[in-house]
Write a protein that holds these residues in place. Structure first.
Motif, short mmCIF file in Angstrom:
data_model
loop_
_atom_site.label_atom_id
_atom_site.label_comp_id
_atom_site.label_asym_id
_atom_site.label_seq_id
_atom_site.Cartn_x
_atom_site.Cartn_y
_atom_site.Cartn_z
N SER A 1 4.39 12.36 14.00
CA SER A 1 4.35 11.06 13.35
C SER A 1 5.58 10.84 12.49
O SER A 1 6.26 11.80 12.09
CB SER A 1 3.09 10.91 12.49
OG SER A 1 3.13 11.80 11.39
N LEU A 2 5.86 9.58 12.25
CA LEU A 2 6.92 9.16 11.33
C LEU A 2 6.32 8.11 10.40
O LEU A 2 5.78 7.10 10.86
CB LEU A 2 8.11 8.58 12.11
CG LEU A 2 9.14 7.79 11.29
CD1 LEU A 2 9.83 8.69 10.28
CD2 LEU A 2 10.16 7.11 12.21
N ILE A 3 6.40 8.36 9.10
CA ILE A 3 5.92 7.41 8.10
C ILE A 3 7.11 6.89 7.32
O ILE A 3 7.92 7.67 6.81
CB ILE A 3 4.91 8.06 7.13
CG1 ILE A 3 3.73 8.66 7.90
CG2 ILE A 3 4.42 7.05 6.10
CD1 ILE A 3 2.80 9.47 7.02
N ILE A 4 7.24 5.57 7.25
CA ILE A 4 8.28 4.93 6.44
C ILE A 4 7.57 4.12 5.37
O ILE A 4 6.65 3.35 5.67
CB ILE A 4 9.18 4.03 7.31
CG1 ILE A 4 9.88 4.85 8.39
CG2 ILE A 4 10.20 3.30 6.44
CD1 ILE A 4 10.67 4.01 9.38
N SER A 5 7.99 4.27 4.12
CA SER A 5 7.29 3.57 3.03
C SER A 5 8.23 3.30 1.87
O SER A 5 9.21 4.02 1.66
CB SER A 5 6.10 4.41 2.54
OG SER A 5 5.41 3.74 1.50
N ASP A 6 7.90 2.24 1.13
CA ASP A 6 8.61 1.98 -0.13
C ASP A 6 8.25 3.01 -1.19
O ASP A 6 9.03 3.25 -2.11
CB ASP A 6 8.22 0.59 -0.66
CG ASP A 6 8.68 -0.51 0.27
OD1 ASP A 6 9.89 -0.70 0.40
OD2 ASP A 6 7.82 -1.17 0.88
N ASN A 7 7.08 3.63 -1.06
CA ASN A 7 6.57 4.51 -2.10
C ASN A 7 7.01 5.95 -1.87
O ASN A 7 7.50 6.31 -0.80
CB ASN A 7 5.05 4.43 -2.14
CG ASN A 7 4.56 3.02 -2.34
OD1 ASN A 7 5.10 2.28 -3.15
ND2 ASN A 7 3.54 2.62 -1.58
N GLY A 8 6.77 6.77 -2.90
CA GLY A 8 6.98 8.20 -2.77
C GLY A 8 5.70 8.88 -2.34
O GLY A 8 4.70 8.23 -2.00
N LEU A 9 5.71 10.21 -2.37
CA LEU A 9 4.54 10.97 -1.97
C LEU A 9 3.48 10.95 -3.07
O LEU A 9 3.80 10.91 -4.25
CB LEU A 9 4.92 12.42 -1.66
CG LEU A 9 5.69 12.65 -0.37
CD1 LEU A 9 6.15 14.09 -0.29
CD2 LEU A 9 4.82 12.33 0.84
N SER A 10 2.22 11.01 -2.65
CA SER A 10 1.13 11.16 -3.61
C SER A 10 1.11 12.60 -4.12
O SER A 10 1.53 13.53 -3.43
CB SER A 10 -0.20 10.84 -2.93
OG SER A 10 -1.28 11.30 -3.70
N ASN A 11 0.60 12.78 -5.35
CA ASN A 11 0.48 14.14 -5.87
C ASN A 11 -0.60 14.93 -5.13
O ASN A 11 -0.78 16.12 -5.38
CB ASN A 11 0.17 14.12 -7.37
CG ASN A 11 -1.08 13.33 -7.71
OD1 ASN A 11 -1.82 12.90 -6.82
ND2 ASN A 11 -1.32 13.12 -9.00
N GLU A 12 -1.32 14.28 -4.23
CA GLU A 12 -2.28 14.97 -3.38
C GLU A 12 -1.59 15.77 -2.28
O GLU A 12 -2.19 16.64 -1.66
CB GLU A 12 -3.25 13.98 -2.73
CG GLU A 12 -4.21 13.30 -3.70
CD GLU A 12 -5.46 14.13 -3.94
OE1 GLU A 12 -5.59 15.21 -3.36
OE2 GLU A 12 -6.31 13.67 -4.74
N THR A 13 -0.32 15.45 -2.00
CA THR A 13 0.42 16.18 -0.98
C THR A 13 0.70 17.58 -1.50
O THR A 13 1.39 17.75 -2.51
CB THR A 13 1.73 15.48 -0.64
OG1 THR A 13 1.45 14.15 -0.17
CG2 THR A 13 2.49 16.23 0.44
#
Length: 613
Positions: free
Chosen positions: A590-602
């Motif tokens: 998969s490839l995820i593109i987002s305006d946001n950063g990673l969640s601290n759940e990662t």
């Protein structure tokens, strides 16, 4: 059988209902009894579901609570004796929602390719998509007010057929599929027709069973306010794949220390090609120009060979350092033994010297006393004078002998003192040499441990080649992150065109690889990012009508350029990084593109978890 089970359940549940009323029915016993009752009722529910029509689903009344699955849910809203009127604009009543469950318990068609699960909070629906489109869907119940279900990009982290909440009084969570480590999961539960959970996503019981069988850890889950539907998608900037080793002929690597002739322009040679000395021309296959095998793969295999050789070299170096340390240690021990002997002899001679000096001093004292006594004698006979002279001669001779013994002992002590000093210097030198040898051994041990660690990490990474690869590109951090088998592989800066403009959140899924082993079929699911209205300055002298128009144009809502095509067009990935990713690209990646950063759940045992606002 079912009737017997229900009778047994009823007797146990009475303890749960009458806590504080029946003596001996304490809270701990009640909760334990509740868990047993739930298990038995679950068996009865499954037996009933398999043996009777869906419309025959029964409701069990425990106290003031009703549940269609045979257990009491403390978060399920009590049903009044007099039902409330339901307006057409409101969600369906609990009965209607639960009656619709059985019609959607089984998938509409078999699953093909990687699954993508989407959850719409606004519609209170869950949908499961495969490579061929929609597989099945069902109603849900998400988090109520004060306990919102988080929106974002998740994956299934853990599956447990029988699970009880560790946050809310051991509440049952059948067919639990966790999507965050903080407690959000998909699981079977009551569906009142509106958001009613503590953040989890409740599913119809039959549907949850089928979904549990369909999914596996790592299955993508997208939670958004509006419905999200994955679509087939193609774009030249999406990743292709390199054929596996059994479908290619490897280009021959040059001999160590040599470079192959490079007929291509300098900028076209990737950093990986420069490292291993292979040009694109040397790695290409036919007129299509498709590499026989990626230059990165060749470099990686060479790197794995180097790491294995480094382990062997480090082991040999450690063996040599250990032998040197043992040799210097033996020499040091011998020098210490010799120095100890010299010290013992020195101490013995020093003691003899002291003894001789004491004897000499005693003899001198005797002679002095005799001479004083002789001086006091006034009358001597020839015979007494002769005896006195003989006695004095003996005392003087003894004193001379003792003086000579003292001189000899002092000379021996002086000689041995020099030997002792030399032995001490030899010991100090041996200690220095041995210290250097042990330091070299310690360094060799550290080098061996580092080499083994690097080799083991490379082998773990190589073992993960069969796993799908997951890529996340964040406009917030301007970086690309890669995970494979839940393990971080690399991160790299990327370039965004118009980096100050929103790009949305887009989830691309590799569905399949074509027969040519290179072309990858992709799907995309997009979740637009809401923009924030720009504040209008009070000092702006424009008219109120103009200001209102500007505010309306800048209001919240999806930006016009938040399409997957526009997102890919705006991102430039370094060529060597793209080559590494394509080398391990496979279905399910998969490839995820987002305006946001990673969640601290990662974190550990997760793929990328990305919040969507």
């Amino acid at each position: 059988m079912a009737a017997i089970a229900l009778v047994r359940v009823g007797s146990m549940v009475s303890c749960v209902i009458n806590v504080g009323v029946i003596p001996g029915c304490n809270r701990t016993r009640a909760l334990r009894t509740k868990a047993i009752a739930i298990t038995l009722v679950g068996i009865v529910a499954v037996t009933g579901a398999n043996s009777g029509p869906a419309s025959a689903q029964s409701y069990f009344k425990f106290g003031d609570y009703y549940s269609p699955y045979g257990y009491s849910d403390p978060y399920y809203k009590p049903r009044k004796k007099k039902p409330r009127p339901v307006k057409a604009s409101k969600p369906a009543a609990p009965d209607a929602a639960n009656k619709a469950v059985t019609a959607e318990a089984a998938p509409a068609k078999p699953a093909v390719g990687p699954l993508v699960i989407t959850v719409s909070i606004k519609k209170q629906r869950i949908a499961v998509f495969g490579a061929d489109g929609l597989i099945t869907e069902a109603p849900i119940s998400t988090g109520r007010v004060g306990y919102p279900t988080p929106t974002g990009i998740f994956s299934i982290l853990e599956k447990n057929k029988v699970h009880f909440s560790n946050l809310y009084e051991a509440s049952p969570m059948p067919n639990m599929q966790r999507i965050t480590w903080s407690g959000v999961a998909l699981h079977a539960g009551p569906l009142p027709g509106y958001p009613a959970s503590h953040g989890c996503i409740r599913l119809p019981h039959g549907f949850s069973q089928k979904l549990f069988e369909l999914t596996k850890t790592g299955t993508r889950v997208i939670v958004a306010n509006d419905p999200v539907v994955p679509q087939s998608f193609a774009h030249p900037r999406l990743f292709n794949a390199y054929p596996p080793d059994d479908h290619v002929t490897h280009a021959v690597l040059p001999a160590s220390g040599t470079k192959m002739a490079d007929a291509s322009p300098g900028p076209a040679v990737s950093p990986v090609n420069r490292v291993i000395g292979v040009t694109p021309a040397a790695a290409s296959d036919g007129p299509a120009g498709r590499p026989k095998v990626s230059a990165y793969r060749q470099a990686w295999k060479a790197e794995m060979g180097r790491l294995a050789a480094a382990v062997s070299a480090s082991e040999a170096a450690k063996t040599q350092a250990a032998a040197r340390a043992a040799e210097t240690g033996k020499s040091l021990e011998e020098m210490r033994v010799l120095a100890k002997r010299v010290r013992t002899e020195f101490d013995r001679l020093a003691a003899e010297e002291k003894k001789a000096r004491r004897a000499f001093d005693a003899s001198e004292g005797q002679l002095e006393v005799f001479e004083k006594k002789l001086a006091k004698t006034t009358a001597f006979t020839p015979e007494s004078a002769q005896k006195a002279a003989e006695a004095e001669d003996k005392l003087e001779a003894k004193a001379l002998d003792l003086a000579e013994a003292v001189d000899d002992a002092a000379a021996d002590v002086a000689d041995l003192k020099q030997a002792l000093s030399l032995a001490g210097a030899e010991v100090a030198t041996a200690e220095s040499v041995h210290s250097e040898a042990t330091a070299a051994l310690s360094k060799a041990s550290q080098n061996l441990d580092a080499a083994k660690s690097a080799d083991a990490a490379a082998k773990r990474r190589e073992a993960k080649r069969k796993n799908a690869i997951h890529v996340f590109i964040s406009r917030k951090t301007q970086k690309l992150y890669v995970r494979q088998g839940y393990e971080p592989i690399l991160d790299s800066p990327v370039t965004f065109a118009n980096a100050d403009q929103v790009i949305g959140t887009h989830v691309f899924t590799a569905l399949s690889v074509a027969d040519n082993k290179t072309d990858v079929a992709w799907s995309v699911a997009s979740v637009p990012t809401a923009t924030t209205a720009k504040p209008v300055a009070a000092k702006d002298k424009k008219s109120k009508a103009t200001l209102a128009g500007l505010a309306a144009n800048d209001g919240a809502g999806p930006a016009p350029a938040q399409t997957p095509q526009a997102a890919l067009d705006r991102i430039t990935i370094p060529g060597d990084i793209r080559e590494q990713l394509e080398d391990v690209m496979k279905p399910g990646s998969s490839l995820i593109i987002s305006d946001n950063g990673l969640s601290n759940e990662t974190g550990v045992f997760t793929d990328f978890i990305v919040p969507v606002r």
